[in-house]
Each structure stands twice: as C-alpha cells, then as structure tokens.
Design a protein around this motif. Structure first.
Motif, mmCIF file in Angstrom:
data_model
loop_
_atom_site.group_PDB
_atom_site.id
_atom_site.type_symbol
_atom_site.label_atom_id
_atom_site.label_comp_id
_atom_site.label_asym_id
_atom_site.label_seq_id
_atom_site.Cartn_x
_atom_site.Cartn_y
_atom_site.Cartn_z
ATOM 1 N N VAL A 44 2.624 -40.120 -22.330
ATOM 2 C CA VAL A 44 2.345 -40.408 -23.745
ATOM 3 C C VAL A 44 0.918 -40.900 -23.914
ATOM 4 O O VAL A 44 0.179 -40.448 -24.805
ATOM 5 C CB VAL A 44 3.345 -41.448 -24.300
ATOM 6 C CG1 VAL A 44 2.860 -41.986 -25.644
ATOM 7 C CG2 VAL A 44 4.725 -40.823 -24.456
ATOM 8 N N GLN A 45 0.493 -41.842 -23.067
ATOM 9 C CA GLN A 45 -0.870 -42.358 -23.150
ATOM 10 C C GLN A 45 -1.898 -41.270 -22.866
ATOM 11 O O GLN A 45 -2.978 -41.223 -23.467
ATOM 12 C CB GLN A 45 -1.053 -43.518 -22.174
ATOM 13 C CG GLN A 45 -0.169 -44.717 -22.450
ATOM 14 C CD GLN A 45 -0.326 -45.261 -23.865
ATOM 15 O OE1 GLN A 45 -1.443 -45.392 -24.369
ATOM 16 N NE2 GLN A 45 0.795 -45.566 -24.514
ATOM 17 N N SER A 46 -1.539 -40.365 -21.949
ATOM 18 C CA SER A 46 -2.426 -39.244 -21.637
ATOM 19 C C SER A 46 -2.590 -38.319 -22.843
ATOM 20 O O SER A 46 -3.704 -37.923 -23.203
ATOM 21 C CB SER A 46 -1.863 -38.455 -20.451
ATOM 22 O OG SER A 46 -2.567 -37.248 -20.258
ATOM 23 N N LEU A 47 -1.472 -37.983 -23.488
ATOM 24 C CA LEU A 47 -1.518 -37.103 -24.656
ATOM 25 C C LEU A 47 -2.264 -37.753 -25.818
ATOM 26 O O LEU A 47 -3.001 -37.077 -26.548
ATOM 27 C CB LEU A 47 -0.095 -36.734 -25.080
ATOM 28 C CG LEU A 47 0.695 -35.860 -24.089
ATOM 29 C CD1 LEU A 47 2.137 -35.719 -24.560
ATOM 30 C CD2 LEU A 47 0.045 -34.490 -23.939
ATOM 31 N N LEU A 48 -2.081 -39.070 -25.976
ATOM 32 C CA LEU A 48 -2.807 -39.788 -27.033
ATOM 33 C C LEU A 48 -4.315 -39.738 -26.769
ATOM 34 O O LEU A 48 -5.119 -39.599 -27.702
ATOM 35 C CB LEU A 48 -2.339 -41.237 -27.107
ATOM 36 C CG LEU A 48 -0.929 -41.471 -27.667
ATOM 37 C CD1 LEU A 48 -0.550 -42.946 -27.558
ATOM 38 C CD2 LEU A 48 -0.836 -41.002 -29.117
ATOM 39 N N GLY A 49 -4.691 -39.851 -25.505
ATOM 40 C CA GLY A 49 -6.104 -39.789 -25.155
ATOM 41 C C GLY A 49 -6.709 -38.429 -25.469
ATOM 42 O O GLY A 49 -7.780 -38.337 -26.082
ATOM 43 N N ILE A 50 -6.007 -37.372 -25.066
ATOM 44 C CA ILE A 50 -6.504 -36.014 -25.325
ATOM 45 C C ILE A 50 -6.588 -35.756 -26.825
ATOM 46 O O ILE A 50 -7.570 -35.211 -27.335
ATOM 47 C CB ILE A 50 -5.590 -34.963 -24.660
ATOM 48 C CG1 ILE A 50 -5.597 -35.140 -23.146
ATOM 49 C CG2 ILE A 50 -6.036 -33.552 -25.017
ATOM 50 C CD1 ILE A 50 -4.596 -34.272 -22.436
ATOM 51 N N GLY A 51 -5.533 -36.176 -27.546
ATOM 52 C CA GLY A 51 -5.523 -35.972 -28.992
ATOM 53 C C GLY A 51 -6.639 -36.730 -29.690
ATOM 54 O O GLY A 51 -7.237 -36.232 -30.649
ATOM 55 N N SER A 52 -6.940 -37.931 -29.201
ATOM 56 C CA SER A 52 -8.004 -38.735 -29.813
ATOM 57 C C SER A 52 -9.377 -38.114 -29.593
ATOM 58 O O SER A 52 -10.292 -38.298 -30.402
ATOM 59 C CB SER A 52 -7.989 -40.156 -29.225
ATOM 60 O OG SER A 52 -6.760 -40.786 -29.455
ATOM 61 N N GLY A 53 -9.521 -37.363 -28.503
ATOM 62 C CA GLY A 53 -10.817 -36.758 -28.186
ATOM 63 C C GLY A 53 -11.217 -35.643 -29.132
ATOM 64 O O GLY A 53 -12.407 -35.412 -29.360
ATOM 65 N N LEU A 87 -8.349 -36.626 -16.045
ATOM 66 C CA LEU A 87 -8.659 -35.552 -16.991
ATOM 67 C C LEU A 87 -8.344 -35.973 -18.426
ATOM 68 O O LEU A 87 -8.966 -35.483 -19.367
ATOM 69 C CB LEU A 87 -7.876 -34.283 -16.629
ATOM 70 C CG LEU A 87 -8.309 -32.990 -17.325
ATOM 71 C CD1 LEU A 87 -9.774 -32.689 -17.059
ATOM 72 C CD2 LEU A 87 -7.444 -31.818 -16.854
ATOM 73 N N ALA A 88 -7.405 -36.896 -18.597
ATOM 74 C CA ALA A 88 -7.107 -37.400 -19.946
ATOM 75 C C ALA A 88 -8.296 -38.181 -20.494
ATOM 76 O O ALA A 88 -8.621 -38.074 -21.684
ATOM 77 C CB ALA A 88 -5.865 -38.296 -19.902
ATOM 78 N N ILE A 89 -8.954 -38.945 -19.642
ATOM 79 C CA ILE A 89 -10.139 -39.697 -20.068
ATOM 80 C C ILE A 89 -11.294 -38.737 -20.348
ATOM 81 O O ILE A 89 -12.050 -38.918 -21.306
ATOM 82 C CB ILE A 89 -10.554 -40.721 -18.993
ATOM 83 C CG1 ILE A 89 -9.371 -41.634 -18.654
ATOM 84 C CG2 ILE A 89 -11.751 -41.533 -19.461
ATOM 85 C CD1 ILE A 89 -8.822 -42.398 -19.826
ATOM 86 N N ILE A 90 -11.407 -37.703 -19.532
ATOM 87 C CA ILE A 90 -12.444 -36.681 -19.777
ATOM 88 C C ILE A 90 -12.210 -36.029 -21.136
ATOM 89 O O ILE A 90 -13.146 -35.825 -21.917
ATOM 90 C CB ILE A 90 -12.434 -35.622 -18.656
ATOM 91 C CG1 ILE A 90 -12.831 -36.257 -17.323
ATOM 92 C CG2 ILE A 90 -13.382 -34.468 -18.995
ATOM 93 C CD1 ILE A 90 -12.691 -35.329 -16.125
ATOM 94 N N GLY A 91 -10.934 -35.720 -21.431
ATOM 95 C CA GLY A 91 -10.612 -35.107 -22.712
ATOM 96 C C GLY A 91 -10.893 -36.023 -23.884
ATOM 97 O O GLY A 91 -11.353 -35.579 -24.937
ATOM 98 N N GLU A 92 -10.627 -37.322 -23.707
ATOM 99 C CA GLU A 92 -10.866 -38.274 -24.792
ATOM 100 C C GLU A 92 -12.359 -38.486 -25.019
ATOM 101 O O GLU A 92 -12.819 -38.525 -26.164
ATOM 102 C CB GLU A 92 -10.200 -39.613 -24.474
ATOM 103 C CG GLU A 92 -10.315 -40.624 -25.603
ATOM 104 C CD GLU A 92 -9.644 -41.940 -25.282
ATOM 105 O OE1 GLU A 92 -9.624 -42.821 -26.165
ATOM 106 O OE2 GLU A 92 -9.147 -42.101 -24.154
ATOM 107 N N GLU A 93 -13.134 -38.597 -23.939
ATOM 108 C CA GLU A 93 -14.552 -38.909 -24.089
ATOM 109 C C GLU A 93 -15.409 -37.673 -24.371
ATOM 110 O O GLU A 93 -16.409 -37.757 -25.082
ATOM 111 C CB GLU A 93 -15.059 -39.616 -22.837
ATOM 112 C CG GLU A 93 -14.419 -40.978 -22.631
ATOM 113 C CD GLU A 93 -15.044 -41.787 -21.520
ATOM 114 O OE1 GLU A 93 -14.739 -42.986 -21.405
ATOM 115 O OE2 GLU A 93 -15.852 -41.217 -20.749
ATOM 116 N N LEU A 94 -15.023 -36.522 -23.796
ATOM 117 C CA LEU A 94 -15.840 -35.312 -23.950
ATOM 118 C C LEU A 94 -15.146 -34.227 -24.764
ATOM 119 O O LEU A 94 -15.744 -33.172 -25.013
ATOM 120 C CB LEU A 94 -16.218 -34.768 -22.566
ATOM 121 C CG LEU A 94 -16.954 -35.761 -21.645
ATOM 122 C CD1 LEU A 94 -17.280 -35.112 -20.308
ATOM 123 C CD2 LEU A 94 -18.220 -36.285 -22.309
#
Length: 368
Positions: free
Chosen positions: A252-261, A287-294
């Motif tokens: 869930v936290q991973s998906l939220l990160g990707i969605g926020s990016g 990769l979730a952090i990469i998706g959120e930041e980039l």
C-alpha cells in the motif's frame, strides 16, 4: 647458454600472459560497462535519497547506508575487473564443483551458522561477515547448467540425460531456498535454469508441459497454501488495501508513493514515503521511491537503461565463441532480467511481496 634461453622463454611466457589479460580486459563490451556504471551511480544516489530518514532513525546519521553502499560498490568494482581478466572458459572447468559449493552453502543455513532476520534464515554469518547463499546459488546454477548442456549439445533432447539432471539441480536448490523461506530467489533460480534450457534447444513439448504445471500450481494455490504463511502473502497482493495496516502495508505504501509521483515526480530527495512510512525503502522497494521522486518518466527511463543492459548481454551471448559462452552469458542476462521483472511486479502488486532487490540499484552487496 641453455639457462639464458630458459630465462628468456619464461620471461616471454609471463609477458604473453600479461598481454592476454590486458587483451581480455580491453576486449570487454564498452557500452555494457558504461550502462552498468550508469546504473550503479544512479543506485548510490537513490540509496542515499531513499535511506535518509531511515538512516537517521536507526543510526543517528543520514550517511550510514550511503557509506556502506559506496564500500560495496568499490568491492564489486574490484571483483568486476578481476573477473574481466579471467578467461570465461575457466568457469567451465569449475562448474561441477560450483554446483556442489552452492548445495553445501544452502545446507549450511540449517546449521548454527545460519543467521536469521525477521523470521527468515537467508544468511550465513561468520564473525562480522554475512553471505547470502541464495545469491551464490544463482551463479552456481548458471555455471552448472551452461557446462552440462554445452558438454554434449544434444543432451537437451534427452529427457533422462539432459532434462532431468538439470531440473533436479534447479529443484533441489529451489526447495532449499524456499525453506529459508525465500520464494523470490527460488523462483529466480528455477526461472534461470528453465530459460537456459530453452536457449539450449529444449523441445516444445517439455516447454508446454512446464507451462501447464505452472498454471495448475497457480490455480491450486488457494487450496494448497490455505492457512500457511505463503497463503497470507499470496492473498495480500490481490487486495492489499483490504489489510492496509497488516500484510498489505508495505505494498500500500509503495502504491501510494508511485501514485504521488505522477508523471514527473515530486523531485529528487522530496519523497514523503521514505519518511518512515515505507519500511526499508532502500532495499526491495527502492523503485517506489524512484517513482515518487522522479515520476513515471523516471521509471520508464530506468527501464530503458535496463533494456539496453539486456540488449548488450544478448549481443554478447549471440557472439560467443562456443555453446558454453552462449549459455553462460544468457544465464547472467536472464538473472538480471528476471529480477527486474519480479521487482517491478511486486512494486505494482502484480505478485505477492517478495524479498528481491533491484539489480545494481538496491542497497547491499548482493546486487552489486
């Protein structure tokens, strides 16, 4: 006079060995080296970004994981250059022993040498040094399969002498790795062995039989695994939001990160999920952090770099001097490709969460 000639001969031999090593180092695939360097440098940057708050919380400094990752990169670079100077045919000679080594290391996990973290025994610990036998087993499986099927290329057409021995090795490795438990590495090892067999010329009927067995296994999971640890993991990915604070929390936290990016991300270093929301963000879920930041664009560019890595690996395999070189290079490329796909699948909740890192990017020495 004879002594002088012998000395000259010895000197010439040493010089020739040195020239051969330099030739092998210089004959490496330059584009592949550049692509690898890009991935490793990007990985160091993202490990620092994703681990910033976790490092402060656990080690009272933001640089703990960064420093350790740089050390791993230096060590990996050393192995890279040493390996580049070794003729790949050397691995053909040691392949049978490598298979035995992998088996021994996996068995040692069930002795007092096995080191457990979070109810999983995946490490051997001797003093301050820890090793993951599952990662070594991948390379051992690649070497053995490439050696065994290249010794007699027609072996792959024989069920008894070609298919069964290789499947047995992959199966034994897989069972020992599952018992750690570590399903993702087991899937990777079995997948690598199976794909090398296909490259070697596995007949279609065996491929169809394997596909049928996999499909039947997947459809029987609900019944076979019900009430077990694996069933909870399997059920959580189908609807992670059904238990957002339990088994589905990390996904869930991973998906939220990707969605926020979104499309272009919130900016390098500005992730919210890494602020102690997403557990171990520098590891499997980096990769979730990469998706959120980039953003989506950042992930797509990264996937294109991985595609270029695999393309160069395929190029090397197709231009190998012999069957062993073809299968060995194919195995390494398959190992990287399978891990990237599995990591991406876990990140998007397309398969149960597994402890599989993103090659050359995630924190730790196993993927460097």
């Amino acid at each position: 006079m004879e002594h002088t000639q012998e000395t000259q001969t010895t000197t010439e031999s040493k010089r020739q060995v040195t020239l051969n090593k330099k030739s092998r180092l210089g004959a490496g695939d330059f584009p592949l080296m550049i692509i690898t360097l890009i991935l490793v440098v990007f990985g160091v940057i993202m490990v620092f970004s994703s681990s910033y708050y976790d490092s402060i919380s656990r080690n009272y400094t933001p640089y703990h994981f960064l420093v350790r990752q740089i050390i791993w990169v230096c060590g990996g670079s050393l192995f890279f250059f040493v390996g580049a100077m070794v003729d790949y045919r050397f691995w053909r000679k040691v392949a049978p022993w490598a298979a035995i080594l992998g088996l021994v290391l996996l068995c040692l996990l069930f002795t007092p040498m096995g080191h457990s973290i979070n109810n999983a025994t995946r490490w051997l610990k001797v003093g301050p040094v820890t090793v993951m036998p599952g990662e070594i087993a991948k390379l051992c499986a690649i070497m053995f399969t490439a050696w065994y099927l290249s010794e007699k290329p027609n072996r792959i057409r024989s069920l008894l002498y070609g298919v069964i021995p290789v499947v047995a090795l992959g199966g034994i490795y897989g069972v020992l790795i599952i018992k750690q438990p570590n399903m993702s590495t087991a899937i990777t090892v079995v997948g690598i062995v199976g794909c090398i067999m296909i490259v070697a010329g596995l007949q279609k009927r065996y491929i169809m039989l394997a596909v049928g067995a996999i499909v039947a296994f997947v459809f029987s999971l609900n019944t076979v695994l019900r009430g077990t640890y694996w069933y909870d993991r399997f059920a959580s990915f189908q609807d992670p939001f059904a238990d957002p604070l339990g088994d589905g929390y990390q996904v869930v936290q991973s998906l939220l990160g990707i969605g926020s990016g979104g499309l272009f991300g919130v900016g390098l270093g500005k992730s919210v999920q890494k602020s102690l929301y997403l557990p171990e963000p520098q590891n499997d879920f980096i990769l979730a952090i990469i998706g959120e930041e980039l953003g989506f664009v950042g992930i797509m560019i990264l996937m294109l770099v991985y595609a270029a890595f695999i393309w160069r690996g395929v190029h090397i395999a197709l231009n190998a001097r012999d069957q062993f070189g073809l299968l060995l290079a194919s195995g390494v490329v398959l190992m990287e490709g399978i891990q990237v796909l599995l990591n991406l699948a876990v990140l998007t909740s397309s398969m149960p969460p597994k402890g599989i890192n993103l090659p050359l990017i995630s924190y730790g020495g196993n993927g460097i």
